[in-house]
Design a protein around this motif. Sequence first.
Motif, PDB file in Angstrom:
ATOM      1  N   THR A  97      -6.564   8.225  -6.518  1.00  6.40           N
ATOM      2  CA  THR A  97      -6.814   7.248  -7.581  1.00  6.40           C
ATOM      3  C   THR A  97      -5.657   7.324  -8.568  1.00  6.40           C
ATOM      4  O   THR A  97      -5.719   8.032  -9.573  1.00  6.40           O
ATOM      5  CB  THR A  97      -8.150   7.534  -8.278  1.00  6.40           C
ATOM      6  OG1 THR A  97      -8.174   8.905  -8.701  1.00  6.40           O
ATOM      7  CG2 THR A  97      -9.308   7.298  -7.330  1.00  6.40           C
ATOM      8  N   THR A  98      -4.604   6.594  -8.256  1.00  8.85           N
ATOM      9  CA  THR A  98      -3.408   6.593  -9.080  1.00  8.85           C
ATOM     10  C   THR A  98      -2.945   5.163  -9.324  1.00  8.85           C
ATOM     11  O   THR A  98      -3.245   4.267  -8.536  1.00  8.85           O
ATOM     12  CB  THR A  98      -2.260   7.358  -8.393  1.00  8.85           C
ATOM     13  OG1 THR A  98      -2.003   6.747  -7.105  1.00  8.85           O
ATOM     14  CG2 THR A  98      -2.616   8.821  -8.179  1.00  8.85           C
ATOM     15  N   THR A 106       3.059   6.347   1.752  1.00  8.54           N
ATOM     16  CA  THR A 106       2.328   7.085   2.785  1.00  8.54           C
ATOM     17  C   THR A 106       0.838   7.128   2.478  1.00  8.54           C
ATOM     18  O   THR A 106      -0.001   6.930   3.370  1.00  8.54           O
ATOM     19  CB  THR A 106       2.873   8.520   2.905  1.00  8.54           C
ATOM     20  OG1 THR A 106       4.260   8.465   3.244  1.00  8.54           O
ATOM     21  CG2 THR A 106       2.127   9.286   3.998  1.00  8.54           C
ATOM     22  N   ASP A 107       0.481   7.370   1.208  1.00 13.76           N
ATOM     23  CA  ASP A 107      -0.931   7.412   0.820  1.00 13.76           C
ATOM     24  C   ASP A 107      -1.574   6.032   0.946  1.00 13.76           C
ATOM     25  O   ASP A 107      -2.702   5.894   1.427  1.00 13.76           O
ATOM     26  CB  ASP A 107      -1.071   7.911  -0.625  1.00 13.76           C
ATOM     27  CG  ASP A 107      -0.748   9.384  -0.764  1.00 13.76           C
ATOM     28  OD1 ASP A 107      -0.918  10.126   0.225  1.00 13.76           O
ATOM     29  OD2 ASP A 107      -0.335   9.800  -1.865  1.00 13.76           O
ATOM     30  N   PHE A 108      -0.850   5.013   0.518  1.00 15.83           N
ATOM     31  CA  PHE A 108      -1.377   3.651   0.603  1.00 15.83           C
ATOM     32  C   PHE A 108      -1.577   3.239   2.058  1.00 15.83           C
ATOM     33  O   PHE A 108      -2.614   2.696   2.439  1.00 15.83           O
ATOM     34  CB  PHE A 108      -0.423   2.682  -0.097  1.00 15.83           C
ATOM     35  CG  PHE A 108      -0.867   1.255  -0.036  1.00 15.83           C
ATOM     36  CD1 PHE A 108      -1.900   0.800  -0.834  1.00 15.83           C
ATOM     37  CD2 PHE A 108      -0.256   0.353   0.829  1.00 15.83           C
ATOM     38  CE1 PHE A 108      -2.322  -0.520  -0.781  1.00 15.83           C
ATOM     39  CE2 PHE A 108      -0.666  -0.965   0.895  1.00 15.83           C
ATOM     40  CZ  PHE A 108      -1.694  -1.411   0.084  1.00 15.83           C
ATOM     41  N   GLU A 109      -0.587   3.510   2.874  1.00 13.22           N
ATOM     42  CA  GLU A 109      -0.655   3.152   4.290  1.00 13.22           C
ATOM     43  C   GLU A 109      -1.801   3.860   4.994  1.00 13.22           C
ATOM     44  O   GLU A 109      -2.519   3.261   5.809  1.00 13.22           O
ATOM     45  CB  GLU A 109       0.671   3.499   4.965  1.00 13.22           C
ATOM     46  CG  GLU A 109       0.725   3.137   6.443  1.00 13.22           C
ATOM     47  CD  GLU A 109       2.031   3.553   7.086  1.00 13.22           C
ATOM     48  OE1 GLU A 109       2.553   2.802   7.922  1.00 13.22           O
ATOM     49  OE2 GLU A 109       2.537   4.645   6.745  1.00 13.22           O
ATOM     50  N   TYR A 153      -7.631   2.265  -8.401  1.00 11.27           N
ATOM     51  CA  TYR A 153      -8.265   2.059  -7.099  1.00 11.27           C
ATOM     52  C   TYR A 153      -7.492   1.037  -6.259  1.00 11.27           C
ATOM     53  O   TYR A 153      -8.073   0.330  -5.441  1.00 11.27           O
ATOM     54  CB  TYR A 153      -9.717   1.618  -7.286  1.00 11.27           C
ATOM     55  CG  TYR A 153     -10.621   2.742  -7.716  1.00 11.27           C
ATOM     56  CD1 TYR A 153     -11.365   3.463  -6.789  1.00 11.27           C
ATOM     57  CD2 TYR A 153     -10.704   3.108  -9.056  1.00 11.27           C
ATOM     58  CE1 TYR A 153     -12.187   4.503  -7.186  1.00 11.27           C
ATOM     59  CE2 TYR A 153     -11.520   4.155  -9.465  1.00 11.27           C
ATOM     60  CZ  TYR A 153     -12.255   4.847  -8.522  1.00 11.27           C
ATOM     61  OH  TYR A 153     -13.054   5.886  -8.929  1.00 11.27           O
ATOM     62  N   PHE A 154      -6.190   0.986  -6.449  1.00  9.59           N
ATOM     63  CA  PHE A 154      -5.347   0.008  -5.771  1.00  9.59           C
ATOM     64  C   PHE A 154      -5.506   0.081  -4.254  1.00  9.59           C
ATOM     65  O   PHE A 154      -5.741  -0.927  -3.584  1.00  9.59           O
ATOM     66  CB  PHE A 154      -3.886   0.238  -6.171  1.00  9.59           C
ATOM     67  CG  PHE A 154      -2.935  -0.759  -5.611  1.00  9.59           C
ATOM     68  CD1 PHE A 154      -2.712  -1.958  -6.266  1.00  9.59           C
ATOM     69  CD2 PHE A 154      -2.254  -0.512  -4.430  1.00  9.59           C
ATOM     70  CE1 PHE A 154      -1.825  -2.896  -5.751  1.00  9.59           C
ATOM     71  CE2 PHE A 154      -1.369  -1.445  -3.902  1.00  9.59           C
ATOM     72  CZ  PHE A 154      -1.154  -2.637  -4.568  1.00  9.59           C
ATOM     73  N   ALA A 155      -5.370   1.280  -3.691  1.00 10.85           N
ATOM     74  CA  ALA A 155      -5.440   1.445  -2.234  1.00 10.85           C
ATOM     75  C   ALA A 155      -6.832   1.100  -1.712  1.00 10.85           C
ATOM     76  O   ALA A 155      -6.971   0.429  -0.679  1.00 10.85           O
ATOM     77  CB  ALA A 155      -5.065   2.873  -1.843  1.00 10.85           C
ATOM     78  N   HIS A 156      -7.852   1.536  -2.413  1.00 13.30           N
ATOM     79  CA  HIS A 156      -9.231   1.288  -1.981  1.00 13.30           C
ATOM     80  C   HIS A 156      -9.548  -0.203  -2.014  1.00 13.30           C
ATOM     81  O   HIS A 156     -10.133  -0.748  -1.068  1.00 13.30           O
ATOM     82  CB  HIS A 156     -10.183   2.057  -2.900  1.00 13.30           C
ATOM     83  CG  HIS A 156     -11.612   2.014  -2.476  1.00 13.30           C
ATOM     84  ND1 HIS A 156     -12.068   2.571  -1.302  1.00 13.30           N
ATOM     85  CD2 HIS A 156     -12.707   1.471  -3.072  1.00 13.30           C
ATOM     86  CE1 HIS A 156     -13.375   2.388  -1.185  1.00 13.30           C
ATOM     87  NE2 HIS A 156     -13.779   1.717  -2.247  1.00 13.30           N
ATOM     88  N   SER A 157      -9.150  -0.877  -3.102  1.00 10.92           N
ATOM     89  CA  SER A 157      -9.417  -2.312  -3.226  1.00 10.92           C
ATOM     90  C   SER A 157      -8.716  -3.100  -2.128  1.00 10.92           C
ATOM     91  O   SER A 157      -9.293  -4.017  -1.535  1.00 10.92           O
ATOM     92  CB  SER A 157      -8.965  -2.813  -4.601  1.00 10.92           C
ATOM     93  OG  SER A 157      -9.728  -2.214  -5.629  1.00 10.92           O
ATOM     94  N   ALA A 158      -7.460  -2.741  -1.854  1.00 13.28           N
ATOM     95  CA  ALA A 158      -6.708  -3.448  -0.812  1.00 13.28           C
ATOM     96  C   ALA A 158      -7.324  -3.220   0.561  1.00 13.28           C
ATOM     97  O   ALA A 158      -7.447  -4.157   1.365  1.00 13.28           O
ATOM     98  CB  ALA A 158      -5.255  -2.987  -0.830  1.00 13.28           C
ATOM     99  N   ALA A 159      -7.710  -1.984   0.851  1.00 13.74           N
ATOM    100  CA  ALA A 159      -8.292  -1.671   2.155  1.00 13.74           C
ATOM    101  C   ALA A 159      -9.627  -2.387   2.355  1.00 13.74           C
ATOM    102  O   ALA A 159      -9.893  -2.949   3.427  1.00 13.74           O
ATOM    103  CB  ALA A 159      -8.478  -0.161   2.292  1.00 13.74           C
TER     104      ALA A 159
END
Length: 249
Positions: A97-98, A106-109, A153-159
């Motif tokens: 959560t950054t 890498t974390d986003f992917e 929650y950028f990565a979570h929202s996108a996923a």
Amino acid sequence: MPLKDRVALVTGASRGIGAAIASKLAGQGAAVGVNYFTSREKAERLVQTIEEGGGKAIAVQGDTRVRDQAEAMVRDVERTLGPVDILVVNAAMSFPTTPFTEMGWTDFEAKLVGELASAFHVCQTVVPGMMQRRRGAIVAVGSTLSRTPAPGYFAHSAAKSGLDGFVKSLALELGPHGIRVNTVAPGLTETEATAHIPAEVKAAMTRHLPLGRTGKSEDVANVVAFMVSDEAAHLTGCYTPVGGGNLFL
């Protein structure tokens, strides 16, 4: 027993929302495959609890992001319980959560690809049998953060947004084969995954909810159970938020 003689597979079912869904479906008569990745003891305890209540379940290990493991898990369920009629795509992928500017690719992917790979592999393994029988119900557990993002929650929202699109496309393709595909999207829910959120933050979030409380795993499980039942026979491609009114559509 509205799900009597049905076989359900719930991914990521050893704890939290997944465990509540597996328990609910078993309580309504379905034989349930309880998928876990590393939490073997929790999965086996859940199976024991279901069996003590008169239900039928087995624990099946597998990393659903890996094609071979997803296929082996489904085959285990089919050999023991029978063909899968109900699939709940719930396996969760951890994520940092950054803010976007501090997030590494890498974390986003890993979050984006892991979320979609998990749904892709399990669905592609289960769907051919459903098509042959011309019956099936698939529910993906999404998140209201796909529609109303929150800081960090950028990565979570996108996923989860990607998962929403996956579900709609699948619903369009599989509807003619008698298979329904829907999303159930929890809001803030009391689970191990949200235990790190400070109580004062949860209280502040709750004050803005029309229903005045955070969700429970059982709230989500109840909606999933409806969505896979014959009572929802004319619903497909739906996005159903379960957040106490945090999202109006």
